[in-house]
Design an enzyme around this catalytic site. Sequence first.
Site, PDB file in Angstrom:
ATOM      1  N   TYR A 142      -1.528  -3.008  10.505  1.00 58.21           N
ATOM      2  CA  TYR A 142      -1.765  -4.143  11.403  1.00 58.21           C
ATOM      3  C   TYR A 142      -0.603  -4.362  12.368  1.00 58.21           C
ATOM      4  O   TYR A 142      -0.779  -4.927  13.432  1.00 58.21           O
ATOM      5  CB  TYR A 142      -1.957  -5.433  10.601  1.00 58.21           C
ATOM      6  CG  TYR A 142      -3.371  -5.695  10.142  1.00 58.21           C
ATOM      7  CD1 TYR A 142      -4.028  -4.800   9.302  1.00 58.21           C
ATOM      8  CD2 TYR A 142      -4.046  -6.841  10.527  1.00 58.21           C
ATOM      9  CE1 TYR A 142      -5.315  -5.053   8.861  1.00 58.21           C
ATOM     10  CE2 TYR A 142      -5.335  -7.104  10.088  1.00 58.21           C
ATOM     11  CZ  TYR A 142      -5.960  -6.206   9.258  1.00 58.21           C
ATOM     12  OH  TYR A 142      -7.236  -6.473   8.837  1.00 58.21           O
ATOM     13  N   LYS A 191      -3.477   4.372  -1.924  1.00 53.77           N
ATOM     14  CA  LYS A 191      -4.121   5.667  -1.659  1.00 53.77           C
ATOM     15  C   LYS A 191      -3.018   6.725  -1.769  1.00 53.77           C
ATOM     16  O   LYS A 191      -2.721   7.459  -0.814  1.00 53.77           O
ATOM     17  CB  LYS A 191      -4.773   5.630  -0.260  1.00 53.77           C
ATOM     18  CG  LYS A 191      -5.640   6.826   0.074  1.00 53.77           C
ATOM     19  CD  LYS A 191      -6.962   6.847  -0.684  1.00 53.77           C
ATOM     20  CE  LYS A 191      -7.713   8.150  -0.422  1.00 53.77           C
ATOM     21  NZ  LYS A 191      -8.910   8.298  -1.287  1.00 53.77           N
ATOM     22  N   ASP A 223     -10.379   3.741  -3.154  1.00 53.71           N
ATOM     23  CA  ASP A 223     -11.811   4.076  -3.165  1.00 53.71           C
ATOM     24  C   ASP A 223     -12.417   3.775  -4.536  1.00 53.71           C
ATOM     25  O   ASP A 223     -13.507   3.214  -4.650  1.00 53.71           O
ATOM     26  CB  ASP A 223     -12.064   5.533  -2.731  1.00 53.71           C
ATOM     27  CG  ASP A 223     -11.139   6.531  -3.391  1.00 53.71           C
ATOM     28  OD1 ASP A 223     -10.195   6.128  -4.109  1.00 53.71           O
ATOM     29  OD2 ASP A 223     -11.357   7.747  -3.201  1.00 53.71           O
ATOM     30  N   ASP A 247      -7.646  -6.615   3.237  1.00 53.41           N
ATOM     31  CA  ASP A 247      -8.642  -7.189   4.139  1.00 53.41           C
ATOM     32  C   ASP A 247     -10.034  -6.741   3.704  1.00 53.41           C
ATOM     33  O   ASP A 247     -10.958  -7.543   3.555  1.00 53.41           O
ATOM     34  CB  ASP A 247      -8.350  -6.716   5.574  1.00 53.41           C
ATOM     35  CG  ASP A 247      -9.375  -7.242   6.561  1.00 53.41           C
ATOM     36  OD1 ASP A 247      -9.719  -8.435   6.467  1.00 53.41           O
ATOM     37  OD2 ASP A 247      -9.836  -6.457   7.416  1.00 53.41           O
ATOM     38  N   ASP A 251     -13.184  -8.977   1.309  1.00 53.92           N
ATOM     39  CA  ASP A 251     -14.556  -9.234   1.777  1.00 53.92           C
ATOM     40  C   ASP A 251     -15.562  -8.706   0.746  1.00 53.92           C
ATOM     41  O   ASP A 251     -16.566  -9.348   0.456  1.00 53.92           O
ATOM     42  CB  ASP A 251     -14.819  -8.541   3.130  1.00 53.92           C
ATOM     43  CG  ASP A 251     -14.524  -9.457   4.315  1.00 53.92           C
ATOM     44  OD1 ASP A 251     -13.586 -10.275   4.209  1.00 53.92           O
ATOM     45  OD2 ASP A 251     -15.210  -9.333   5.340  1.00 53.92           O
TER      46      ASP A 251
HETATM   47  C1  IPM Z   1      -8.983 -11.863   7.694  1.00 53.88           C
HETATM   48  C2  IPM Z   1      -9.560 -11.461   9.021  1.00 53.88           C
HETATM   49  C3  IPM Z   1      -8.423 -11.065   9.969  1.00 53.88           C
HETATM   50  C4  IPM Z   1      -7.705  -9.871   9.357  1.00 53.88           C
HETATM   51  C5  IPM Z   1      -8.870 -10.749  11.419  1.00 53.88           C
HETATM   52  C6  IPM Z   1      -9.619 -11.898  12.045  1.00 53.88           C
HETATM   53  C7  IPM Z   1      -7.705 -10.335  12.286  1.00 53.88           C
HETATM   54  O1  IPM Z   1     -10.486 -10.428   8.859  1.00 53.88           O
HETATM   55  O2  IPM Z   1      -8.173 -12.804   7.652  1.00 53.88           O
HETATM   56  O3  IPM Z   1      -9.350 -11.237   6.689  1.00 53.88           O
HETATM   57  O4  IPM Z   1      -8.138  -8.713   9.512  1.00 53.88           O
HETATM   58  O5  IPM Z   1      -6.687 -10.078   8.694  1.00 53.88           O
HETATM   59 MG    MG Z   2     -10.930  -9.961   6.845  1.00 51.23          MG
END
Ligand code: IPM
Ligand code: MG
Length: 356
Positions: A142, A191, A223, A247, A251
Amino acid sequence: MEKKITVLRGDGIGPEIVNEALRVLDAVCKKYGHTFTYTDVDIGGCSIDKFGVPITDEGMEQCKNCDSVLLGAVGGPKWDSVDPSIRPEKALLKVRSELGLFANLRPTKLFPQLADASPLKDTVVGQGIDLMIVRELTGGIYFGKRSTTETNGEKVATDEMLYTEHEIERIGRVAFESARKRNKKLASVDKANVLDCSRLWRAVMHRLSEEYPDVQYSDILVDNTAMQLIRDPGQFDTIVTENMFGDILSDEASMLTGSIGMMPSASLSSGTLGMYEPIHGSAPDIAGMNIANPLGTILSAAMMLRYSFSMTEEADAIEAAVNRVLDEGYRTGDIMQEGMKKVSCSEMGTLVAERI
Ligand code: IPM
Ligand code: MG
């Protein structure tokens, strides 16, 4: 106590969900005799529209000079084609970086009341889901150098992934300490079969694990982690990983709980200043409709009280209020099920505030 909170409502559903979190914080102030003062700062697309940048310098200063920051969400299709250097997300990365918010805690918990909302109910939900994902937030790909150049008539893009031992060690300590307060089990995700960054990551984590003999430590490849989270999530307690893996995995993990709308997060520095935000995005498709789920933001506000202000009782009160509202059968659309009572975003916030 008096606290100064910088409020970054952002884009899409950001303003609506933050309003509900503030409603709940006001109820906390009333009950416990605190005074919270809020200062708004534009961030993301709304700031691009007003000022041509995703956050102004004055806005950044305001974030640095307060007791904590509460954020809704940033971004949306309207700003997809702006120059990458001023994209809405840039502001978020800037705040994380300039405030030194290197540790991102993403608790992933299944409220038993929502077990039927999980798409994996038949395979996993019986085990109960209660994970803590500790994501490194200010390093890795990032924040590495990026470029798009042209070589031999074609475009070439690079994104550098970089970690120093120091960066790995400080997030490792946050993770081991966090595991200690939970079930004393830590999995470090990397990884290491491919990446140098991961091999360094693993070496530092191994060294640290010797200082925490009471924590059961293991390494796992990213993975495989993606697969194990679906196959048998109950095997995990605390997970620590680098920025991009965290990240993606958070999710994925959110879906174990039924809805990403339920998940809070805390981004912490080495001091008490932190930024608190739901892990979901700005959901532009439902913005302004008063149907978003504000609980992820409300639970983020609870984390703010717990981690930045050391207000344990108040944080517990918010979490208990959320539990009660769910027990009583109130649901926003994303977690709605037969026989439950469907409520709007603002109704949900009001219900939680009333139960403080
Ligand atoms: C998160 C989001 C952010 C990230 C984006 C919006 C830059 O997906 O906070 O998980 O990737 O960190
Ligand atoms: Mg995110």
